[in-house]
Design a protein around this motif. Sequence first.
Motif, PDB file in Angstrom:
ATOM      1  N   UNK A 269       0.843  -1.194   0.000  1.00 54.06           N
ATOM      2  CA  UNK A 269       0.000   0.000   0.000  1.00 54.06           C
ATOM      3  C   UNK A 269       0.875   1.239   0.000  1.00 54.06           C
ATOM      4  N   UNK A 270       0.306   2.343  -0.452  1.00 54.61           N
ATOM      5  CA  UNK A 270       0.936   3.645  -0.285  1.00 54.61           C
ATOM      6  C   UNK A 270       0.015   4.455   0.611  1.00 54.61           C
ATOM      7  N   UNK A 271       0.572   4.969   1.698  1.00 59.11           N
ATOM      8  CA  UNK A 271      -0.208   5.701   2.680  1.00 59.11           C
ATOM      9  C   UNK A 271       0.364   7.104   2.861  1.00 59.11           C
ATOM     10  N   UNK A 272      -0.358   7.945   3.564  1.00 58.60           N
ATOM     11  CA  UNK A 272       0.083   9.311   3.875  1.00 58.60           C
ATOM     12  C   UNK A 272       0.414  10.109   2.622  1.00 58.60           C
ATOM     13  N   UNK A 273      -0.305   9.873   1.544  1.00 58.37           N
ATOM     14  CA  UNK A 273       0.013  10.537   0.273  1.00 58.37           C
ATOM     15  C   UNK A 273      -0.163  12.061   0.361  1.00 58.37           C
TER      16      UNK A 273
ATOM     17  N   UNK B  23       5.845   6.619   2.144  1.00 58.80           N
ATOM     18  CA  UNK B  23       4.524   6.213   1.666  1.00 58.80           C
ATOM     19  C   UNK B  23       4.366   4.700   1.520  1.00 58.80           C
ATOM     20  N   UNK B  24       5.448   3.980   1.333  1.00 56.73           N
ATOM     21  CA  UNK B  24       5.365   2.552   1.045  1.00 56.73           C
ATOM     22  C   UNK B  24       5.140   1.758   2.326  1.00 56.73           C
ATOM     23  N   UNK B  25       4.094   0.932   2.307  1.00 57.81           N
ATOM     24  CA  UNK B  25       3.720   0.186   3.507  1.00 57.81           C
ATOM     25  C   UNK B  25       3.185  -1.192   3.137  1.00 57.81           C
ATOM     26  N   UNK B  26       3.074  -2.040   4.151  1.00 62.14           N
ATOM     27  CA  UNK B  26       2.475  -3.362   4.010  1.00 62.14           C
ATOM     28  C   UNK B  26       1.216  -3.408   4.855  1.00 62.14           C
TER      29      UNK B  26
ATOM     30  N   UNK C 216      -1.117  -1.976   9.431  1.00 61.92           N
ATOM     31  CA  UNK C 216      -0.313  -1.414   8.345  1.00 61.92           C
ATOM     32  C   UNK C 216       1.043  -1.029   8.925  1.00 61.92           C
ATOM     33  N   UNK C 217       2.108  -1.407   8.217  1.00 58.22           N
ATOM     34  CA  UNK C 217       3.465  -1.134   8.669  1.00 58.22           C
ATOM     35  C   UNK C 217       4.246  -0.491   7.537  1.00 58.22           C
TER      36      UNK C 217
END
Length: 68
Positions: A10-14, A21-24, A31-32
């Motif tokens: 996933x990409x978060x905090x966009x 941004x790259x997460x699992x 989410x990490x």
Amino acid sequence: MINHKTAIFRQINMHKLAAHHDALEFPDGRILLLTLLSEGQQATVLQLPAQPKTAIEAAAQERVAYTG
């Protein structure tokens, strides 16, 4: 402690320009960020995201512009 062997990339905090941004995302919903993996831990990408089919999907996959 994570007890899963699979996760979704996933990409978060966009909305944050100066953030990783790259997460699992694990099956239990946790989410990490990849940057928070411990030394020696690994993540292998089994499949890259599919090509967007709509303008909304394309916008969601865009990376934040670098302003440094």
